[in-house]
Design a protein around this motif. Structure first.
Motif, PDB file in Angstrom:
ATOM      1  N   GLU A 171     -22.122   5.158  32.454  1.00 36.53           N
ATOM      2  CA  GLU A 171     -21.251   6.093  32.878  1.00 36.53           C
ATOM      3  C   GLU A 171     -21.473   7.216  32.961  1.00 36.53           C
ATOM      4  O   GLU A 171     -20.763   7.795  34.026  1.00 36.53           O
ATOM      5  CB  GLU A 171     -20.009   5.826  31.444  1.00 36.53           C
ATOM      6  N   LEU A 172     -22.410   7.160  31.939  1.00 35.46           N
ATOM      7  CA  LEU A 172     -22.433   8.789  32.570  1.00 35.46           C
ATOM      8  C   LEU A 172     -23.689   9.231  33.537  1.00 35.46           C
ATOM      9  O   LEU A 172     -24.098  10.346  34.341  1.00 35.46           O
ATOM     10  CB  LEU A 172     -24.352   9.392  31.415  1.00 35.46           C
ATOM     11  N   ASP A 173     -24.157   8.029  33.755  1.00 34.95           N
ATOM     12  CA  ASP A 173     -25.482   8.162  35.206  1.00 34.95           C
ATOM     13  C   ASP A 173     -24.213   7.068  35.990  1.00 34.95           C
ATOM     14  O   ASP A 173     -25.438   6.290  36.190  1.00 34.95           O
ATOM     15  CB  ASP A 173     -26.366   7.842  35.122  1.00 34.95           C
ATOM     16  N   PRO A 174     -23.907   7.659  37.121  1.00 36.61           N
ATOM     17  CA  PRO A 174     -23.282   6.061  38.485  1.00 36.61           C
ATOM     18  C   PRO A 174     -24.355   5.476  38.940  1.00 36.61           C
ATOM     19  O   PRO A 174     -24.629   4.575  39.389  1.00 36.61           O
ATOM     20  CB  PRO A 174     -22.482   6.658  39.247  1.00 36.61           C
TER      21      PRO A 174
ATOM     22  N   GLU B  79     -40.456  -8.984  34.517  1.00 36.48           N
ATOM     23  CA  GLU B  79     -41.182  -9.637  33.010  1.00 36.48           C
ATOM     24  C   GLU B  79     -40.232  -8.961  31.806  1.00 36.48           C
ATOM     25  O   GLU B  79     -40.251  -9.639  31.344  1.00 36.48           O
ATOM     26  CB  GLU B  79     -42.466  -8.523  32.757  1.00 36.48           C
ATOM     27  N   LEU B  80     -39.643  -8.039  32.182  1.00 38.87           N
ATOM     28  CA  LEU B  80     -39.004  -7.204  30.868  1.00 38.87           C
ATOM     29  C   LEU B  80     -37.963  -7.020  31.357  1.00 38.87           C
ATOM     30  O   LEU B  80     -37.144  -6.518  32.450  1.00 38.87           O
ATOM     31  CB  LEU B  80     -39.906  -5.859  30.066  1.00 38.87           C
ATOM     32  N   PRO B  81     -36.978  -7.682  30.076  1.00 37.82           N
ATOM     33  CA  PRO B  81     -35.053  -7.517  30.315  1.00 37.82           C
ATOM     34  C   PRO B  81     -35.073  -5.866  31.232  1.00 37.82           C
ATOM     35  O   PRO B  81     -35.672  -5.156  30.083  1.00 37.82           O
ATOM     36  CB  PRO B  81     -34.268  -7.754  29.341  1.00 37.82           C
ATOM     37  N   ILE B  82     -34.306  -5.371  31.954  1.00 36.84           N
ATOM     38  CA  ILE B  82     -33.824  -3.971  32.363  1.00 36.84           C
ATOM     39  C   ILE B  82     -32.469  -3.552  31.694  1.00 36.84           C
ATOM     40  O   ILE B  82     -31.235  -4.422  32.164  1.00 36.84           O
ATOM     41  CB  ILE B  82     -34.041  -3.403  33.140  1.00 36.84           C
ATOM     42  N   ALA B  83     -31.999  -3.256  30.206  1.00 37.34           N
ATOM     43  CA  ALA B  83     -30.822  -2.843  30.290  1.00 37.34           C
ATOM     44  C   ALA B  83     -30.284  -1.483  29.776  1.00 37.34           C
ATOM     45  O   ALA B  83     -31.652  -0.629  28.997  1.00 37.34           O
ATOM     46  CB  ALA B  83     -30.816  -3.199  28.516  1.00 37.34           C
ATOM     47  N   PHE B  84     -29.159  -0.814  30.217  1.00 41.86           N
ATOM     48  CA  PHE B  84     -28.520   0.400  29.498  1.00 41.86           C
ATOM     49  C   PHE B  84     -27.755   0.255  28.163  1.00 41.86           C
ATOM     50  O   PHE B  84     -26.406  -0.625  28.603  1.00 41.86           O
ATOM     51  CB  PHE B  84     -28.710   1.416  30.651  1.00 41.86           C
ATOM     52  N   SER B  85     -27.071   1.069  27.611  1.00 43.49           N
ATOM     53  CA  SER B  85     -26.063   0.987  27.489  1.00 43.49           C
ATOM     54  C   SER B  85     -24.910   1.974  28.373  1.00 43.49           C
ATOM     55  O   SER B  85     -24.859   2.205  29.041  1.00 43.49           O
ATOM     56  CB  SER B  85     -26.203   2.088  25.652  1.00 43.49           C
TER      57      SER B  85
END
Length: 165
Positions: A83-86, A72-78
């Protein structure tokens, strides 16, 4: 492509399950979706009826129900977060891979194979490919959509070797 297979009916042979997996992998390769995941559940007409009522508000059994997975909602991370959390990047990739699930009525497949004068294997293959195309965005609401989807599904089935004979 990873495909989870579930036989609620206890009527589907191992050979039929393997054919379904092989055919869906063939279809996935044809449309460039080899890196995806999905589930296929073989059900009775009673279960198909219940699912059809629940998801489509239609009070009768049907041959295949396709549930396309759309968050329902796009999932986005910077990029920095990834890079900090593989592990986060891996989870996001897995999450993006799941395209949906099919519920195929084994009872309807038998009925329709007899009615259309072709094999049960052909009908099961047809239903699997038809549902697979639905969860990949194909539809047949308009004549143009129908032509595109039905042409592609027939091309896949014929190239795989499941003809109407």
């Amino acid at each position: 492509m990873y495909i989870e297979m579930i036989d609620e009916t206890k009527q589907v042979s191992q050979e039929m399950m393997e054919q379904t997996i092989d055919l869906l992998n063939f279809a996935a390769k044809t449309i460039g979706k080899e890196d995806k995941e999905m589930a296929v559940t073989f059900v009775t007409n009673d279960r198909s009826h219940a699912l059809n009522l629940e998801y489509r508000d239609t009070d009768r059994p049907t041959d295949v129900i396709s549930l396309e997975y759309k968050p329902e909602l796009p999932i986005a991370f910077s990029q920095e977060d990834l890079e900090l959390d593989p592990d986060l990047a891996g989870m996001l990739q897995e999450f993006d891979a799941y395209i949906g699930e099919l519920f195929i009525s084994v009872d309807k497949a038998h009925e329709q194979a007899e009615a259309y004068g072709h094999s049960f294997e052909r009908e099961m293959g047809f239903l699997a490919v038809h549902g697979f195309l639905h969860i990949n965005g194909y539809d047949h609401y308009t004549p143009e959509e129908e032509k595109e989807m039905f042409t592609l599904q027939e091309e896949i089935l014929t190239a795989y070797g499941l003809t109407r004979q």
